[in-house]
Design an enzyme around this catalytic site. Sequence first.
Site, PDB file in Angstrom:
ATOM      1  N   HIS A  33      -4.840   0.627 -16.195  1.00 39.03           N
ATOM      2  CA  HIS A  33      -5.499   1.883 -15.823  1.00 39.03           C
ATOM      3  C   HIS A  33      -4.478   3.024 -15.740  1.00 39.03           C
ATOM      4  CE1 HIS A  33      -8.609   4.261 -13.542  1.00 39.03           C
ATOM      5  NE2 HIS A  33      -7.500   4.878 -13.151  1.00 39.03           N
ATOM      6  N   GLU A  34      -3.436   2.810 -14.967  1.00 35.81           N
ATOM      7  CA  GLU A  34      -2.446   3.874 -14.780  1.00 35.81           C
ATOM      8  C   GLU A  34      -1.712   4.157 -16.080  1.00 35.81           C
ATOM      9  OE1 GLU A  34      -2.797   5.613 -12.308  1.00 35.81           O
ATOM     10  OE2 GLU A  34      -3.973   4.215 -11.105  1.00 35.81           O
ATOM     11  N   HIS A  74      -3.689   6.673 -18.022  1.00 37.13           N
ATOM     12  CA  HIS A  74      -3.399   8.053 -17.593  1.00 37.13           C
ATOM     13  C   HIS A  74      -2.061   8.503 -18.188  1.00 37.13           C
ATOM     14  CE1 HIS A  74      -6.654   8.765 -14.823  1.00 37.13           C
ATOM     15  NE2 HIS A  74      -6.342   7.770 -14.022  1.00 37.13           N
ATOM     16  N   HIS A 102      -2.263   9.470 -21.803  1.00 40.97           N
ATOM     17  CA  HIS A 102      -2.928  10.768 -21.919  1.00 40.97           C
ATOM     18  C   HIS A 102      -1.903  11.891 -21.677  1.00 40.97           C
ATOM     19  CE1 HIS A 102      -6.880  13.115 -20.763  1.00 40.97           C
ATOM     20  NE2 HIS A 102      -6.473  13.391 -21.975  1.00 40.97           N
TER      21      HIS A 102
HETATM   22 ZN   LIG Z   1      -7.478   6.866 -12.455  1.00 44.47          ZN
END
Ligand SMILES: [Zn+2]
Length: 678
Positions: A467-468, A471, A474
Amino acid sequence: MSNPLLNPDGLPRFSEIRPEHVQPAIERLLAEGRAQVEQLLAAHEHYTWDNLVAPLEAMDDRISRAWSPVSHMNSVVNNEALRKVYNECLPLLSAYGTELGQHEGLYRAWRQIAAGDEYRRLDTAQRKIVDNALRDFRLSGIELPQQQRDRFKTILQQLSELTSKYSDNVLDATNAWHRQIRDEALLAGLPGSARALARQTAQQRGLEGWVFTLEFPSYYPVMIYAENRALREELYTAYVTRASDFGPNAGQFNNDAIMEQILALRHEAARLLGYHNYAERSLATKMAHSTEQVMSFLNDLAGRTRAAGQQELQAVRDFATAHGCQELQAWDIPYYSERLRQQKYSISQEELKPWFPEQRVLAGLFAIVERLYGLRIMPVDGIDTWHDDVRFFRILDATGTVRGEFYLDLYARQHKRGGAWMDECVSRRRTAGGVQTPVAYLTCNFSPPIGADPALLTHDEVITLFHEFGHGLHHMLTQIDYAGVSGINGVAWDAVELPSQFMENWCWERAALDLVSGHYHTGETLPEELYQRMHRARNFQSALQMLRQLEFALFDFRMHRDYDPARGARIHETLEAVRREVAVLQPPAFNRFENSFTHIFGGGYAAGYYSYKWAEVLSADAFSAFEETGIFNRDTGERFLHSVLEQGGAREPMELFVEFRGREPTIDALLRHSGLAA
Ligand SMILES: [Zn+2]
């Protein structure tokens, strides 16, 4: 004195940063920023990107590059001296932000750029920055006549005090209650870790036996494991009545009046800006474009989930009845649910850990993104960091161009804030000297290696890391050259979780797990039998969880949309109405969940709680493109890279999604992944 925070080039020199550097650096940079704004405004009559926006961006960049390492160290190597200067600088930075956000001269200059020939010469990303700036000026009340503007400022000031008072009340109410236990028999069912925590809490308070509190890590295990029903009821009652007129501390720390005022002021502020209500105001900066759209999205999902939720609840009821519990109560549901889950799937996170040694997980994660996007990720030694545990990596693309760099700080330790997050160290932007490489901090709190064994991750932790990292990609893979909309900057709140939730999907795919897992003794990948059990357990009670999130989201949104000055906020009434419509579970009448809902009364999620589900629809649908073409399909990966990851906030998220997916998002993939497809 040479101040390492004033050195704008290269990576932060963490080992040289001392608390005494912070305030002088920030004060000096803010003074320079103020002087520069006045000087830029005075130096020209005709404003352009180059004579106004570019120098402002460079100044912002200097400030954020000085503040970023300070704020980061405050989170991960906290000490008293650092915390003190950090807290002293926060109001300075926020005052600076407010001042520039309401600066009339600046507003006129931005408007001149927007209205003139200059705007036509700008590219898409630059125009978006101008549009966003004008929007934010407008939302700060700058266009209001003086009297209304003063009122608007007063409202903002009051709201900031009231929301902080709300959070303080929740915190105080949480701290004001505890339950001491001397008779060990009452702990039956609780695992060793929960007992150890309760023992430690007792010792810290100089009490005998075990102490349970309303902090989540203490409270939650009691709700799922404690066999003693009366104990569960007691903790449940204390927990769901915090900061209200009910429960053991009824009336103390009561948030009722504060909530009324917060809603009234938000409504008034929204009306001053020309919106019908605060829900509309909230959408001004989001991907969703109308309150009707949000409401029908939430109601539609609820309608499709409710029947499955009823079945899931009935299954718990039947299970509880079979085990001697008549009249299932709110404080029984988590407990019997957990027992039912164990009986059906007998899977525990502990059992999965040997298959996820950290080195293997990282190598697998890197291999997956390398295959998807044609990248190379390599470690770099000799980089100055804040702690010996920290590693540093560089991401290169197929042409050998450095795309981004990141610090990886995986283990829990003292003086490090809990949880996991990605934060920006340096943002991508084009300068006279070339492109500034984006740099990220990736922070987790996994158990460190013990003895000669590697750190072993639970499957939940593997998901967190993915998940991290999403980010992080991105932030780092952006190709946008202006900091205001590069990476995660300027991305709408309800779209920013798309790249992160998207990455989680690989953690459930057999072919990906073959890269990510490997037993730390034998190297064997996750056994098929274990994988199947893990997969089946994935959607246990997923409808009930979905309905709970929808209930919160609908409550939040309707309360802000339907505020009526003549009738007041009708907070509890709205919550009950929402529950009648969507929930399958009716909590007891004394439940005052809303009095401790800090996301919306104390934080930034007001009329925005729906964002969680909204982004999940996007991420599930984006991933379904890979399910259709192959989860390692390079073409699909390249399209996601170019259409979403590289674009930052330069274009509307819906436009980017459609470019990638060839159509607008549908909820089908989310329903299918949650086991709720018709
Ligand atoms: Zn998040």
